[in-house]
Design an enzyme around this catalytic site. Structure first.
Site, short mmCIF file in Angstrom:
data_model
loop_
_atom_site.label_atom_id
_atom_site.label_comp_id
_atom_site.label_asym_id
_atom_site.label_seq_id
_atom_site.Cartn_x
_atom_site.Cartn_y
_atom_site.Cartn_z
N ASP A 13 19.91 9.82 0.08
CA ASP A 13 19.10 9.49 1.26
C ASP A 13 17.61 9.49 0.95
O ASP A 13 17.17 9.97 -0.09
CB ASP A 13 19.42 10.47 2.41
CG ASP A 13 19.61 11.91 1.94
OD1 ASP A 13 19.08 12.26 0.87
OD2 ASP A 13 20.29 12.67 2.64
N ASN A 54 23.83 22.15 10.67
CA ASN A 54 24.65 21.51 11.71
C ASN A 54 25.87 20.81 11.12
O ASN A 54 26.57 20.10 11.82
CB ASN A 54 23.80 20.51 12.52
CG ASN A 54 23.23 19.40 11.65
OD1 ASN A 54 23.50 19.35 10.45
ND2 ASN A 54 22.45 18.51 12.25
N GLU A 86 24.55 12.90 10.64
CA GLU A 86 24.42 13.97 11.63
C GLU A 86 25.68 14.04 12.51
O GLU A 86 26.37 13.03 12.70
CB GLU A 86 23.19 13.70 12.52
CG GLU A 86 21.86 13.62 11.75
CD GLU A 86 21.29 14.99 11.36
OE1 GLU A 86 22.06 15.89 11.00
OE2 GLU A 86 20.05 15.13 11.42
N HIS A 94 25.77 18.56 8.64
CA HIS A 94 25.56 17.22 8.10
C HIS A 94 25.75 17.20 6.59
O HIS A 94 25.53 18.20 5.91
CB HIS A 94 24.21 16.62 8.53
CG HIS A 94 22.98 17.20 7.89
ND1 HIS A 94 21.76 17.24 8.53
CD2 HIS A 94 22.75 17.73 6.66
CE1 HIS A 94 20.86 17.76 7.72
NE2 HIS A 94 21.43 18.07 6.58
C1 F6R Z 1 19.59 15.99 0.91
C2 F6R Z 1 20.66 15.91 1.89
C3 F6R Z 1 20.86 16.97 2.92
C4 F6R Z 1 20.76 18.39 2.37
C5 F6R Z 1 20.98 19.40 3.49
C6 F6R Z 1 20.78 20.83 3.00
O1 F6R Z 1 19.62 14.85 0.05
O2 F6R Z 1 21.34 14.95 1.87
O3 F6R Z 1 22.12 16.78 3.50
O4 F6R Z 1 21.72 18.56 1.36
O5 F6R Z 1 20.10 19.15 4.54
O6 F6R Z 1 19.44 21.01 2.67
P1 F6R Z 1 18.95 22.34 1.94
O7 F6R Z 1 19.57 22.31 0.58
O8 F6R Z 1 17.46 22.20 1.87
O9 F6R Z 1 19.42 23.48 2.76
#
Ligand code: F6R
Length: 242
Positions: free
Chosen positions: A67, A136, A143, A138
């Site tokens: 992403d 959440n 989401e 994701h």
């Molecule tokens: C990042 C991504 C997100 C993160 C998730 C956890 O490329 O796709 O899904 O993996 O938000 O983020 P952290 O590791 O910062 O808790």
């Protein structure tokens, strides 16, 4: 799902790194799906160390990131392109032309999504997809909601996601509202998925995603349907599994 809970950080990181290096040593042309965020930072550091020790080369590998924020200049300190260059690509022998991240500044974002999917379709499947998980549930920026999208798409970031990511920006108002993300269908096409979960604050979502009902309300729960998933949890994230 193959779930491992680690008592110490060192084993957690080394196990994650070994998954990547074993794959590359067996197949130097491997296609890696990469993630950003705090979770994989330790893994990327270890991969850099292992590369410096001559234990792994990325020279023939190709990478695909999950992403990118919409509207941040590519060289913005918090763009995922900057993150990947600084945390990994600048320190290993990868050919930067073989690193792919959706372009969050494309003149035609819908066309960018189609092009990213076409590239994944033509070059794929990804051999090993690395994932983190949001509070959440994701994965990438898919989401929770009534429905999920299969292919790469533009998504509106939920308040919880923007709040979580505000720690990297001067204020929450600076966190982009939209992102381009690979869809759940594209993620599920990977030959193997490695989900990393760290921290006490992820314990509840980890339990729900890995053992709860499979539902679009928790996108990570769909990983239960994938035939080859390894999940690495640190002690904090795994505390509800005991
Ligand atoms: C990042 C991504 C997100 C993160 C998730 C956890 O490329 O796709 O899904 O993996 O938000 O983020 P952290 O590791 O910062 O808790």
């Amino acid at each position: 799902m193959n779930i491992h809970i680690f008592k110490n950080e060192e084993d957690f990181i080394q196990t994650a790194a070994s998954q990547v290096t074993s794959l590359l040593n067996a197949n130097p042309y491997a296609k890696l799906g990469l993630a950003t965020g705090s979770t994989p930072v330790g893994l990327y550091k270890r991969l850099i160390e292992m590369h410096r020790q001559g234990l792994v080369s990325f020279a023939q590998a190709t990478t695909y990131n999950l992403d990118e924020y919409v509207g941040l200049p590519e060289n913005h300190a918090e763009s995922y392109r900057t993150f990947m260059n600084e945390k990994l690509f600048n320190h290993i022998d990868i050919n930067i032309d073989h690193t792919h991240i959706p372009n969050g500044n494309a003149a035609d974002p819908e066309e960018e999504c189609r092009a990213y999917d076409k590239m994944l379709e033509e070059n794929g499947p990804v051999d090993l997809q690395l994932l983190g998980i949001g509070h959440n549930g994701h994965i990438a920026f898919n989401e929770p909601g009534d429905s999920l999208t299969s292919g790469t798409h533009i998504t509106t970031l939920q308040a919880k996601t923007r709040e979580a990511n505000a720690r990297f920006f001067p204020s929450i108002d600076d966190v982009p509202t939209h992102a381009i993300t690979m869809g759940v269908g594209s993620i599920m096409k990977a030959r193997q998925i490695m989900l990393l979960i760290r921290g006490e604050d992820k314990a509840e979502i980890a339990k729900r995603a890995l053992t709860g009902p499979i539902s679009t309300d928790c996108p990570a729960s769909l990983l239960q349907c994938h035939p080859n998933v390894i999940v690495l949890l640190d002690q904090g994230a795994g505390r509800l599994f005991k």
